[in-house]
Design an enzyme around this catalytic site. Structure first.
Site, PDB file in Angstrom:
ATOM      1  N   GLU A   1     -50.094  17.286  62.638  1.00 39.78           N
ATOM      2  CA  GLU A   1     -48.913  16.330  61.942  1.00 39.78           C
ATOM      3  C   GLU A   1     -47.817  17.570  61.449  1.00 39.78           C
ATOM      4  O   GLU A   1     -48.231  18.287  60.673  1.00 39.78           O
ATOM      5  CB  GLU A   1     -49.236  15.425  60.817  1.00 39.78           C
TER       6      GLU A   1
ATOM      7  N   GLY B   1     -48.328  24.690  64.036  1.00 37.57           N
ATOM      8  CA  GLY B   1     -48.995  23.574  65.011  1.00 37.57           C
ATOM      9  C   GLY B   1     -49.320  24.223  66.218  1.00 37.57           C
ATOM     10  O   GLY B   1     -50.511  24.171  66.865  1.00 37.57           O
TER      11      GLY B   1
ATOM     12  N   CYS C   1     -41.881  15.296  55.328  1.00 39.61           N
ATOM     13  CA  CYS C   1     -41.636  15.129  56.739  1.00 39.61           C
ATOM     14  C   CYS C   1     -41.008  13.882  57.184  1.00 39.61           C
ATOM     15  O   CYS C   1     -40.666  13.628  58.202  1.00 39.61           O
ATOM     16  CB  CYS C   1     -43.222  15.326  57.369  1.00 39.61           C
TER      17      CYS C   1
ATOM     18  N   GLU D   1     -35.103  20.589  61.699  1.00 33.18           N
ATOM     19  CA  GLU D   1     -35.770  19.896  60.281  1.00 33.18           C
ATOM     20  C   GLU D   1     -35.325  20.901  59.407  1.00 33.18           C
ATOM     21  O   GLU D   1     -35.438  22.264  59.417  1.00 33.18           O
ATOM     22  CB  GLU D   1     -37.260  19.926  60.270  1.00 33.18           C
TER      23      GLU D   1
ATOM     24  N   GLY E   1     -48.391  20.537  58.901  1.00 33.91           N
ATOM     25  CA  GLY E   1     -47.383  21.881  58.639  1.00 33.91           C
ATOM     26  C   GLY E   1     -46.365  21.863  59.569  1.00 33.91           C
ATOM     27  O   GLY E   1     -45.889  20.898  60.218  1.00 33.91           O
ATOM     28  N   SER E   2     -45.946  23.274  59.882  1.00 37.95           N
ATOM     29  CA  SER E   2     -44.594  23.071  60.732  1.00 37.95           C
ATOM     30  C   SER E   2     -44.971  23.100  62.099  1.00 37.95           C
ATOM     31  O   SER E   2     -46.252  23.439  62.717  1.00 37.95           O
ATOM     32  CB  SER E   2     -43.995  24.488  60.210  1.00 37.95           C
TER      33      SER E   2
ATOM     34  N   LYS F   1     -58.439  25.181  53.975  1.00 38.76           N
ATOM     35  CA  LYS F   1     -57.480  25.964  53.477  1.00 38.76           C
ATOM     36  C   LYS F   1     -56.261  25.531  53.348  1.00 38.76           C
ATOM     37  O   LYS F   1     -55.517  25.152  54.132  1.00 38.76           O
ATOM     38  CB  LYS F   1     -57.411  27.076  54.713  1.00 38.76           C
TER      39      LYS F   1
ATOM     40  N   GLN G   1     -37.626  28.596  51.003  1.00 41.45           N
ATOM     41  CA  GLN G   1     -37.060  27.343  51.266  1.00 41.45           C
ATOM     42  C   GLN G   1     -35.779  27.058  50.639  1.00 41.45           C
ATOM     43  O   GLN G   1     -34.777  26.387  51.352  1.00 41.45           O
ATOM     44  CB  GLN G   1     -37.971  26.045  50.363  1.00 41.45           C
TER      45      GLN G   1
END
Ligand code: NAD
Length: 498
Positions: A266, A249, A300, A399, A244-245, A191, A347
């Site tokens: 990650e 996660g 990242c 972040e 992802g974020s 996905k 974003q």
């Protein structure tokens, strides 16, 4: 034409091939399926529709999982050469089409052509590497502590692997998850992120045509909250690998614990680049510009905290402002562009919100931060540099994921190391110095999964482990031979032979 793949829907003016909008379907159990689509827009040119993509629902996710489950027994026992051949073919096709695929990637994500093509080449290298790994999987044969008994330690495929990926590396991240999953005999439900379905579809189309049996690799494009959530809720996924974020996660982790399945995360970073007084200024500025702003800061591994000692601070800031003023921000597909647009409206808003927060917190916006007008309507933002930032500010702790970096002034190496490590994240870190002593000490004491000396914090090799510590990562490393840790499970067998 690829089976069921590039059906093309005509755009309104319906004239030339270039005006046609491709319609990409999901791949479930070897069939291309799906009608209802969502259109994707080029962030460099909001009038440019990249394509239309099937948007799967929970039911399609469940069908894909069932197909992958049915395909697992035969794929996991398939000969190594079958897996090797598919991965090699995929690598060859991606290499042959690198310019076209890289361009499509730049068009849908907004990174520059050079970056898009570079990422595509990276994907090809990863498939090539894991083609080789299919032939190198090894085990151990040991004597037992009991006389007459032998012990074999082998690795077996985990089962059905769910792969959930982010938008910022549209082809490399899917490649570094799909390639090892297939190499070690797993089947897959993939996905991709909603913003970058074209690259995801392309990689699946290539692998499908390379000869994968039906059900081995399934693609379900659609919303994270629908398709992704259906994957998390399924008892039939044996493992989930997620990039992802942090927020998503945590959901992956909670659902995976609930189902007692293997998982790997990650996530974000707030990576420090330390610049010491004895650094080569030109090297330090190159590292900071590349690490903080290339790929529009949407990495990242981006160097979002520039931790600079007193003696070089002012020269470093002046040189950074000079370089920032010369960077060409523009259309990702223009060969002169060095920094492409931000990926989308939300974003862009996040970046601007953080720039406002930094100012409210008392940091000095020394360069950039404003929206830019270009020939086409796009999400253009002038890269921003804060000075007089502290490590306690939100802009230093959270972040941002955009072209925004902060200079944090420190008195010496010891303070620099303490500041570098004072973060909830631990993905990469870097130091620019000519001192072997400090470089060595930093490598040993930096609390990050990947440490760079006189190199940008972003930009890594494909044949060695990738991953972080603390809030950045969870579970075994990705890439290189270490990938086997996640995509296989260990079996210990005992035989009594008298
Ligand atoms: P995201 O968490 O919003 O989305 C990632 C994926 O999760 C997408 O495919 C999304 O559709 C899916 N998703 C969303 N909600 C879900 C749910 N409820 N259940 C299951 N899946 C769901 O992240 P993003 O905005 O696409 O990516 C940016 C983030 O990725 C940044 O934090 C960045 O640092 C991180 N990232 C980390 C690495 C790394 O290796 N550490 C690499 C690249 C990006």
């Amino acid at each position: 034409m690829a089976a069921g793949g590039p059906d093309r829907r005509q755009s309104k003016d319906d004239k030339e091939d270039s005006d046609m909008i491709p319609f990409r379907k999901n791949l479930i159990d070897g069939e291309w399926v799906g009608d209802a689509g969502s259109r994707n827009i080029n962030p460099s040119n909001l009038d440019d529709v990249v394509g239309e993509y099937a948007s799967g629902g929970a039911e399609q996710a469940r069908q894909a999982i069932a197909a992958a489950k049915a395909a697992f027994p035969s794929w996991s026992r398939s000969g190594l050469l079958a897996r090797h051949a598919v991965l090699r073919k995929a690598s060859d096709e991606i290499t042959a089409r690198k310019d076209e695929i890289g361009r499509a990637l730049a068009r849908e994500e907004g990174k520059t052509l050079v970056e898009g093509i570079g990422e595509t080449v990276r994907a090809a290298q990863i498939f090539d590497f894991f083609a080789g790994e299919t032939l190198r999987l090894s085990g151990e044969l040991l004597p037992s502590v009991r006389p007459g008994v032998g012990v074999e330690i082998t690795r077996e495929a985990v089962g059905v692997v769910g792969i959930i990926t982010p938008w910022n590396f549209p082809i490399a991240i899917p490649a570094w998850k799909i390639a090892p999953a297939l190499a070690y005999g797993n089947t897959i439900v993939f996905k991709p992120a909603e913003l970058v379905p074209e690259s995801a579809w392309t990689i699946v189309d290539i692998l499908h045509r390379a000869g994968l049996p039906k059900g081995v690799l399934n693609l379900v494009m659609g919303k994270g909250s629908v398709v992704g959530q259906a994957m998390l809720d399924s008892p039939d996924l044996d493992a989930i690998t997620f990039t992802g974020s942090v927020g998503t996660g945590k959901r992956v982790a909670a659902a995976s614990v609930e189902h007692m399945r293997k998982f790997q995360l990650e996530m974000g970073g707030k990576n420090p680049l330390v610049v010491l007084d004895d650094a080569d200024l030109a090297v330090a500025v190159d590292c900071a510009i590349n690490g903080a702003y290339f790929s529009t800061g949407q990495r990242c591994t981006a160097s979002s905290r520039l931790v600079v000692t007193d003696g070089i601070h002012d020269r470093f800031v002046d040189a950074m402002k000079d370089r920032l003023g010369k960077l060409v921000v523009g259309d990702a597909l223009d060969t002169k562009t060095q920094i492409g647009p931000v990926v989308d409206q939300s974003q862009l808003k996040q970046d601007e919100d953080y720039i406002a927060i930094g100012r409210q917190e008392g940091a000095d916006l020394a360069f950039g931060g404003e929206r830019l007008d270009r020939e086409t309507r796009g999400f253009y933002l002038q890269p921003a540099l804060f000075t007089q930032a502290t490590n306690a500010m939100r802009i230093s702790r959270e972040e941002i994921f955009g072209p925004v970096a902060n200079v944090i002034r420190v008195k010496d190496y010891d303070e620099a190391l303490a500041v570098a490590n004072d973060t909830p994240f631990g993905l990469t870190s870097g130091i620019c110095t000519s001192s072997l002593k400090h470089a060595t000490h930093f490598k040993r004491n930096s609390e990050a999964g990947m440490v760079m000396v006189n190199l940008p914090t972003a930009g890594v090799d494909f044949h060695v482990p990738f991953g972080g510590r603390k809030g950045s990562s969870y579970g075994p490393r990705e890439q290189g031979r270490y990938a086997a840790e996640f995509y296989t499970t260990v079996k210990t067998a005992y035989t009594f032979a008298g």
